[in-house]
Design a protein around this motif. Structure first.
Motif, PDB file in Angstrom:
ATOM      1  N   LEU A 131       0.731  -0.998  -0.178  1.00 10.44           N
ATOM      2  CA  LEU A 131       0.103   0.007  -0.096  1.00 10.44           C
ATOM      3  C   LEU A 131       0.958   1.443   0.137  1.00 10.44           C
ATOM      4  CD1 LEU A 131      -2.670  -1.162   2.731  1.00 10.44           C
ATOM      5  CD2 LEU A 131      -3.071  -0.866   0.071  1.00 10.44           C
ATOM      6  N   PRO A 132       0.571   2.338  -0.704  1.00 11.37           N
ATOM      7  CA  PRO A 132       1.406   3.376  -0.695  1.00 11.37           C
ATOM      8  C   PRO A 132       1.464   4.230   0.580  1.00 11.37           C
ATOM      9  CG  PRO A 132      -0.683   3.927  -2.124  1.00 11.37           C
ATOM     10  CD  PRO A 132      -0.774   2.487  -1.601  1.00 11.37           C
ATOM     11  N   LEU A 155       1.832   8.127   2.201  1.00 13.79           N
ATOM     12  CA  LEU A 155       1.666   9.222   1.667  1.00 13.79           C
ATOM     13  C   LEU A 155       2.243  10.308   2.436  1.00 13.79           C
ATOM     14  CD1 LEU A 155      -2.455   9.430   1.802  1.00 13.79           C
ATOM     15  CD2 LEU A 155      -0.808   8.472  -0.099  1.00 13.79           C
ATOM     16  N   THR A 156       2.958  11.025   1.415  1.00 12.34           N
ATOM     17  CA  THR A 156       3.725  12.331   1.803  1.00 12.34           C
ATOM     18  C   THR A 156       2.961  13.352   2.076  1.00 12.34           C
ATOM     19  OG1 THR A 156       4.167  13.161  -0.245  1.00 12.34           O
ATOM     20  CG2 THR A 156       5.449  11.429   0.508  1.00 12.34           C
ATOM     21  N   HIS A 157       3.771  14.534   2.688  1.00 20.55           N
ATOM     22  CA  HIS A 157       2.911  15.713   2.614  1.00 20.55           C
ATOM     23  C   HIS A 157       2.402  16.438   1.592  1.00 20.55           C
ATOM     24  CE1 HIS A 157       6.516  18.203   1.817  1.00 20.55           C
ATOM     25  NE2 HIS A 157       5.801  19.107   1.764  1.00 20.55           N
ATOM     26  N   LEU A 158       2.926  16.185   0.659  1.00 24.00           N
ATOM     27  CA  LEU A 158       2.441  16.641  -0.801  1.00 24.00           C
ATOM     28  C   LEU A 158       1.255  15.722  -1.343  1.00 24.00           C
ATOM     29  CD1 LEU A 158       5.731  17.519  -2.850  1.00 24.00           C
ATOM     30  CD2 LEU A 158       4.288  19.172  -1.645  1.00 24.00           C
ATOM     31  N   ASP A 159       1.429  14.534  -0.942  1.00 24.83           N
ATOM     32  CA  ASP A 159       0.135  13.766  -1.455  1.00 24.83           C
ATOM     33  C   ASP A 159      -1.113  14.039  -0.557  1.00 24.83           C
ATOM     34  OD1 ASP A 159       1.709  12.183  -3.096  1.00 24.83           O
ATOM     35  OD2 ASP A 159       2.132  10.648  -1.418  1.00 24.83           O
ATOM     36  N   ARG A 160      -0.724  14.423   0.539  1.00 22.02           N
ATOM     37  CA  ARG A 160      -2.129  14.733   1.764  1.00 22.02           C
ATOM     38  C   ARG A 160      -2.619  16.108   1.278  1.00 22.02           C
ATOM     39  NH1 ARG A 160      -3.168  11.209   5.120  1.00 22.02           N
ATOM     40  NH2 ARG A 160      -1.553   9.619   5.776  1.00 22.02           N
ATOM     41  N   ALA A 198      -4.464  15.776  -1.926  1.00 22.71           N
ATOM     42  CA  ALA A 198      -5.839  15.142  -1.867  1.00 22.71           C
ATOM     43  C   ALA A 198      -6.807  16.029  -1.203  1.00 22.71           C
ATOM     44  CB  ALA A 198      -5.528  14.013  -1.211  1.00 22.71           C
ATOM     45  N   TRP A 211     -14.347  19.304  10.509  1.00 24.77           N
ATOM     46  CA  TRP A 211     -13.776  18.041   9.947  1.00 24.77           C
ATOM     47  C   TRP A 211     -13.664  18.539   8.256  1.00 24.77           C
ATOM     48  CZ3 TRP A 211     -17.962  17.572  13.277  1.00 24.77           C
ATOM     49  CH2 TRP A 211     -17.668  16.945  14.481  1.00 24.77           C
ATOM     50  N   ASP A 255       6.006  13.596   5.840  1.00 27.35           N
ATOM     51  CA  ASP A 255       4.565  13.491   6.069  1.00 27.35           C
ATOM     52  C   ASP A 255       4.041  14.819   6.925  1.00 27.35           C
ATOM     53  OD1 ASP A 255       5.266  13.070   8.676  1.00 27.35           O
ATOM     54  OD2 ASP A 255       4.274  11.185   8.849  1.00 27.35           O
ATOM     55  N   LEU A 256       2.730  14.620   7.116  1.00 31.48           N
ATOM     56  CA  LEU A 256       2.013  15.794   7.424  1.00 31.48           C
ATOM     57  C   LEU A 256       1.282  15.615   8.736  1.00 31.48           C
ATOM     58  CD1 LEU A 256       0.821  18.739   6.361  1.00 31.48           C
ATOM     59  CD2 LEU A 256      -1.164  17.330   5.687  1.00 31.48           C
ATOM     60  N   ARG A 288      -1.365  17.211  11.882  1.00 28.01           N
ATOM     61  CA  ARG A 288      -2.052  18.578  11.901  1.00 28.01           C
ATOM     62  C   ARG A 288      -2.254  18.403  13.592  1.00 28.01           C
ATOM     63  NH1 ARG A 288      -6.024  20.065   7.608  1.00 28.01           N
ATOM     64  NH2 ARG A 288      -5.135  19.090   5.737  1.00 28.01           N
ATOM     65  N   THR A 334     -10.210  18.640  12.974  1.00 32.25           N
ATOM     66  CA  THR A 334      -8.956  18.277  11.873  1.00 32.25           C
ATOM     67  C   THR A 334      -7.741  18.082  12.549  1.00 32.25           C
ATOM     68  OG1 THR A 334      -8.673  20.739  11.451  1.00 32.25           O
ATOM     69  CG2 THR A 334     -10.112  19.332   9.927  1.00 32.25           C
ATOM     70  N   ASP A 348      -0.831   7.902  11.948  1.00 33.69           N
ATOM     71  CA  ASP A 348      -1.536   7.462  10.725  1.00 33.69           C
ATOM     72  C   ASP A 348      -1.921   6.062  10.466  1.00 33.69           C
ATOM     73  OD1 ASP A 348      -2.172   8.858   8.503  1.00 33.69           O
ATOM     74  OD2 ASP A 348      -0.717   7.758   7.324  1.00 33.69           O
ATOM     75  N   GLU A 389     -11.948   7.834   3.502  1.00 32.27           N
ATOM     76  CA  GLU A 389     -11.550   8.243   4.758  1.00 32.27           C
ATOM     77  C   GLU A 389     -11.048   7.219   5.547  1.00 32.27           C
ATOM     78  OE1 GLU A 389     -12.121  11.264   5.418  1.00 32.27           O
ATOM     79  OE2 GLU A 389     -13.497  11.986   4.162  1.00 32.27           O
ATOM     80  N   ALA A 394      -8.346   0.643   2.801  1.00 37.37           N
ATOM     81  CA  ALA A 394      -7.840   0.473   1.571  1.00 37.37           C
ATOM     82  C   ALA A 394      -8.814  -0.151   0.720  1.00 37.37           C
ATOM     83  CB  ALA A 394      -6.511  -0.349   1.846  1.00 37.37           C
ATOM     84  N   VAL A 436      -5.174   4.218  -0.711  1.00 39.09           N
ATOM     85  CA  VAL A 436      -5.515   3.931   0.715  1.00 39.09           C
ATOM     86  C   VAL A 436      -5.992   5.501   1.457  1.00 39.09           C
ATOM     87  CG1 VAL A 436      -3.308   2.624   1.388  1.00 39.09           C
ATOM     88  CG2 VAL A 436      -3.133   5.038   1.303  1.00 39.09           C
ATOM     89  N   ALA A 437      -6.634   5.268   2.806  1.00 37.85           N
ATOM     90  CA  ALA A 437      -7.036   6.442   3.568  1.00 37.85           C
ATOM     91  C   ALA A 437      -6.357   7.617   3.362  1.00 37.85           C
ATOM     92  CB  ALA A 437      -7.340   6.018   4.896  1.00 37.85           C
ATOM     93  N   GLY A 438      -6.957   8.745   2.905  1.00 39.84           N
ATOM     94  CA  GLY A 438      -6.380  10.036   2.644  1.00 39.84           C
ATOM     95  C   GLY A 438      -6.311  10.244   1.131  1.00 39.84           C
ATOM     96  N   GLN A 439      -6.270   9.435   0.375  1.00 42.79           N
ATOM     97  CA  GLN A 439      -6.345   9.560  -1.243  1.00 42.79           C
ATOM     98  C   GLN A 439      -7.560  10.074  -1.690  1.00 42.79           C
ATOM     99  OE1 GLN A 439      -3.974   5.888  -1.985  1.00 42.79           O
ATOM    100  NE2 GLN A 439      -3.082   7.368  -3.637  1.00 42.79           N
TER     101      GLN A 439
END
Lengths: 303, 615
Positions: A4-5, A7-12, A15, A169, B7-8, B10, B111, B218, B248, B251, B283-286
């Motif tokens: 499964l991929p 996700l980087t901060h750019l991916d997020r 999206a 949200w 990664d990110l 919040r 968030t 995550d 949300e 996968a 996956v979740a987030g995409q």
């Protein structure tokens, strides 16, 4: 099974922006994408194309042309629209043009109000757009840190900080009354560096003015102003000199200062940003028209 | 600066100006070197203007936003700040701490994946910190850092730090946090913010930034069941039909069998379409676009899940509601409810109790005011797919929207589905409404008279009924005063009671139209929302709104029951027109101006209106 991929901060960020754009596609009756030709607009356009892939963009582009944009910007705009087959609406404040309103005759504050803010309101009313998507980011300026992603404007296009809705949200409230409209900011959570990293990753085309080159400039109050055509009034004895400069932000050429730079590629710019500590809007002369000036302009309907 | 592969995260910061929250965020921005030179120069100038000595910037000035707030030296909204280190990009929701800003803190928390709670070491663990911790827990944040700030003011006392840390852990035990870190720090001087401080050699834990860089928020989202709310159906041409939305949780892989809810239709994933070429999995987030093998009916608002692990589907649920608007929540009033990508009409059927966030106690309540939190049951006009918030923060959340102003008025977290409606099925009857009406040779109608007390509603309605009765029509007159003696004896005159009063009468009127009658309803019914709710219970054209329009002065001068006089003397509270509002109808089927119309003429106008609507 394939892995499964991750996700980087750019991916997020990508999206989230696509999610916001699709909310507009699905929930607004007559949306428009405000295209200002800069790097943020290029990213926004790229994201919008991804959001509706494999279909075509389900909304037109609007460019508010003050008549004082860099010539390379206009050429880039027209080439982009042609290559991608986009519906491009160019709007000018004709009354302002006839009256000869320019940054030199009316001062930057009145010029911006007439040729940008009023022109934008005119264009939105003329076409009856109920949602205008823009590329503004929260990190650009202090008053933007609290801007909503879906920002409600009155029928007079006014932004009332007290009527802005809580955003909970990712359940955005896109409802609006007759005459009211939304400004939508899919890049709210991006920073300048994110934008350039994404441009590098996705190989997005931007106006060449972002890259360092020899350009004719004059120095005024410590700012380098490019002499883009013969309309820039020169002081007695003032003479354009060739300097190696680039722009961090693009607007009307007499109001947009260049910076000395050697960064000639996207990779150079990313490296430069990691070292440089001057905020990008410092080159925008209209932001310095007085304390809290961006907030005031926004209340009046500036993007 | 974030590397392209970082990664990110919040997170939210909770605390007040006095706790040094703005100083802490300003310090984080300052120390992660994201502040540009011109902003730093502006900071120096601002600081000196505020009387700070040169060279000691007031970091809190960096994070103030709007002019109004800068003048009052308080933060009154949610501001989002951005910074990055080599490992992570951060988005900080900076929210005010005082109780009157619960709305803002809740907004920021929705968030956020982690929370930083500020405690002033000098002040100790205050009720406010406990309130913040409860709100953070309520909004489903599981990673919490307690920043025990101003350690310089207690001489970097290890005993003080450990006492506060232990007290917090004891208190937070029932709140279900996965991870609690307590860090001694000084935002003002920068100790333990980004670098370990020499003032606390006894502290071996992470710095604030170190913790933010390393927590794992995550993995649990990807491990949860698949939830894909359909946002938009992408149909560029007749051949392509893609279902676009953001995963949300969980996968999805090509070939998976999915179920669309609430309909229950099933199909297999044919393609996961992406601009650079199809994907095998997402996956979740995409944000994705799926196509399905068979042409099942799926649209915006549907929820896609694996058939093996579907969410709940129901038209009633119990939720915790956080009220966010100056106009109070009224049980019985209809609101728009947004769950996932679906927007439905929902009514708060009961307010079970209000939660006292300071003590977590349950308080009796009839309404929720701004910043109140309560446990409610909601009923929707159609089935909805959802999870409990504890199971899934994305599909267990809902937003309430006022139907007239479109304001966002409330936030909700689902506790569980209620099955009551599913077990009480509609009994289908052999004789139906049309047959009952046909027997009476009439069309069922509702004549809804609204207007101020003393306007003449009952007088006119009474005359209308007499005339209809004489003409052989089958009628019934529901009068406000009479119904309040029986069916609605338990209701008072507060806003919440007025809403319930109208709801019951509207339902009774519906039963009577079902019986084939022409129903006359004579009620003040002061609120637009409830009249609209009543109208929506009936078939198109069945509900005729009659505004008996009189000025307050005229009604008051008539005052047959002496009620206005009483209200003016303060002996009668919540009296419409005096201390409770009357919202006139925008587009009634008929408006009667009592200044120029006699009751006899008015009755004829009503009957003409009824005839126009069709026999």
């Amino acid at each position: 099974m394939p892995a499964l991929p991750r996700l980087t901060h750019l991916d997020r960020l990508e999206a989230e922006s696509i999610h916001i754009l699709r909310e507009v596609f699905a929930a607004c009756e007559r949306p428009v994408l405000l295209y200002s030709i800069g790097k943020d607009s290029s990213v926004l356009l790229h994201l919008a194309a991804r959001a509706c892939h494999p279909g075509r963009l389900p909304l037109p582009l609007l460019h508010v042309d003050t008549g004082w944009k860099f010539r390379e910007m206009i050429a880039f705009r027209d080439a982009t629209a042609r290559q991608l087959g986009l519906e491009l609406i160019v709007h000018r404040n004709e009354a302002g043009l006839r009256a000869g309103v320019s940054p030199f005759t009316h001062g930057s504050a009145a010029y911006t109000d007439i040729m940008k803010t009023q022109a934008l309101r005119e264009a939105l009313d003329a076409h009856g757009f109920d949602a205008a998507i823009g590329g503004a980011r929260r990190d650009e300026e202090r008053s933007r840190a609290k801007e909503r992603i879906f920002s409600l404007r009155s029928a007079q296009h006014r932004w009332d900080p007290r009527r802005q809705r809580p955003e909970l949200w990712n359940l955005y409230n896109t409802r609006h009354g007759p005459g009211e409209s939304l400004r939508v900011f899919p890049l709210s959570n991006w920073t300048e560096l994110d934008v350039w990293q994404y441009i590098a990753r996705e190989r997005i085309d931007v106006v060449p003015l972002y890259f360092a080159a020899e350009r004719p400039v004059v120095e005024r109050d410590g700012q380098l102003i490019m002499v883009d055509d013969g309309r820039l009034p020169l002081a007695p004895g003032e003479r354009p000199v060739l300097r190696r400069v680039r722009f961090r932000t693009l607007g009307c050429y007499p109001l947009t200062a260049a910076m000395p730079s050697e960064a000639a590629s996207v990779a150079d710019i990313v490296r430069e940003l990691e070292g440089v500590r001057v905020s990008e809007r410092q080159g925008r002369l209209i932001d310095h028209d007085g304390a809290a000036s961006m907030e005031r302009k926004k209340r009046e309907g500036y993007f | 600066m974030a590397a392209a592969g970082a990664d990110l995260l919040r997170f939210i910061t909770c605390g007040s100006v006095d706790d040094g929250k703005s100083t802490l965020i300003g310090r984080l921005l300052y120390e992660s070197h994201v502040l540009p030179a011109d902003q730093l120069a502006a900071l120096d100038a601002d600081s000196r203007r505020r009387g700070q000595p040169a060279g000691t910037p007031d970091f809190s000035l960096l994070v103030d936003g709007l002019a109004a707030e800068r003048e009052q030296s308080i933060t009154i909204d949610v501001a989002y700040r951005h910074f990055a280190t080599a490992r992570r990009r951060f988005i900080v929701a900076d929210t005010p701490g005082h109780e009157q800003y619960t709305r803002n803190m809740v907004t920021g928390a929705t968030t956020a994946d982690a929370a930083v709670l500020l405690v002033d070491a000098h002040e100790g663990l205050l009720a406010q910190t406990q309130r913040h911790a409860r709100l953070v827990s309520l909004l489903g944040i599981r990673h919490v850092l307690v920043a025990i700030n101003k350690m310089d003011r207690v001489g970097w006392s290890r005993a003080t730090f450990e006492r506060l840390a232990d007290a917090f852990r004891d208190f937070a035990c029932p709140l279900g946090f996965a991870d609690i870190a307590c860090v001694p720090l000084s935002a003002l001087y920068g100790d333990n913010v980004t670098a370990a401080s020499t003032n606390s050699p006894w502290y071996a834990g992470p710095t604030l930034l170190g913790w933010l860089e390393t927590i794992d928020v995550d993995s649990d989202r990807v491990g949860k069941p698949l939830r894909l709310p359909v946002q938009w159906v992408n149909r560029p041409d007749a051949r392509f039909r893609g279902f676009a939305g953001t995963l949300e949780s969980g996968a999805v892989r090509r070939g998976d069998t999915l179920v669309a809810l609430p309909s229950g239709a099933q199909s297999r994933v044919a393609r996961i379409v992406a601009p650079g070429g199809d994907l095998e999995a997402a996956v979740a987030g995409q944000a994705v676009t799926l196509t399905l093998e068979t042409g099942i009916d799926v649209g915006r608002g549907d929820l896609l899940a694996h058939v093996t692990d579907p969410p709940a589907v129901a038209d009633q649920l119990e939720a915790t509601i956080i009220w966010m608007h100056e106009a109070p929540m009224l049980p019985g009033r209809a609101y728009f409810a947004r769950i996932g990508t679906r927007t439905v009409t929902g009514t708060i059927t009961a307010l079970k109790h209000r939660i006292d966030v300071a003590t977590h106690g349950e308080l009796a309540a009839r309404t929720l005011e701004l910043n109140d939190i309560g446990v409610c049951t909601l009923a929707f006009d159609q089935p909805v797919a959802f999870d409990s918030y504890a199971d899934n923060r994305a599909t267990g959340a809902l937003v309430l929207i006022d139907r007239l102003t479109n304001d966002t008025v409330g936030a909700g977290t689902v506790r569980f589905a209620l099955r009551r409606a599913q077990n009480v099925h509609w009994q289908s009857l052999d004789v139906d409404k049309a047959q009952r009406a046909a027997q009476k040779a009439q069309r069922p109608r509702v004549l809804w008279f609204t207007g101020l007390s003393g306007a003449g509603k009952s007088t006119i309605a009474n005359l209308v009924e007499k005339k209809l009765h004489a003409a052989g029509r089958h009628t019934y007159l529901l009068d406000g005063d009479n119904v309040r003696h029986g069916l609605n004896r338990d209701l008072g005159f507060r806003d919440a009671d007025r809403v319930e009063n109208i709801r019951r009468v509207a339902e009774v009127a519906r039963l009577m139209t079902d019986a084939g009658l022409i129903v006359l309803v004579s009620f003040i019914s002061p609120f637009r929302s409830e009249r609209r709710m009543a109208r929506e219970l009936f078939a198109a054209g069945e509900f005729l709104e009659i505004h008996v329009d009189t000025t307050l002065e005229a009604a008051e001068s008539r005052d047959a029951k002496g009620l206005y006089a009483k209200a003016r003397r303060g002996e009668l509270a919540n009296f419409t027109g005096i201390d409770s509002p009357y919202e006139p109808p925008g587009h009634p089927e008929l408006r009667i101006d009592t200044a120029t119309t006699t009751p006899e003429e008015a009755a004829d106008l009503v009957i003409a209106c009824l005839e126009r609507a069709g026999r």
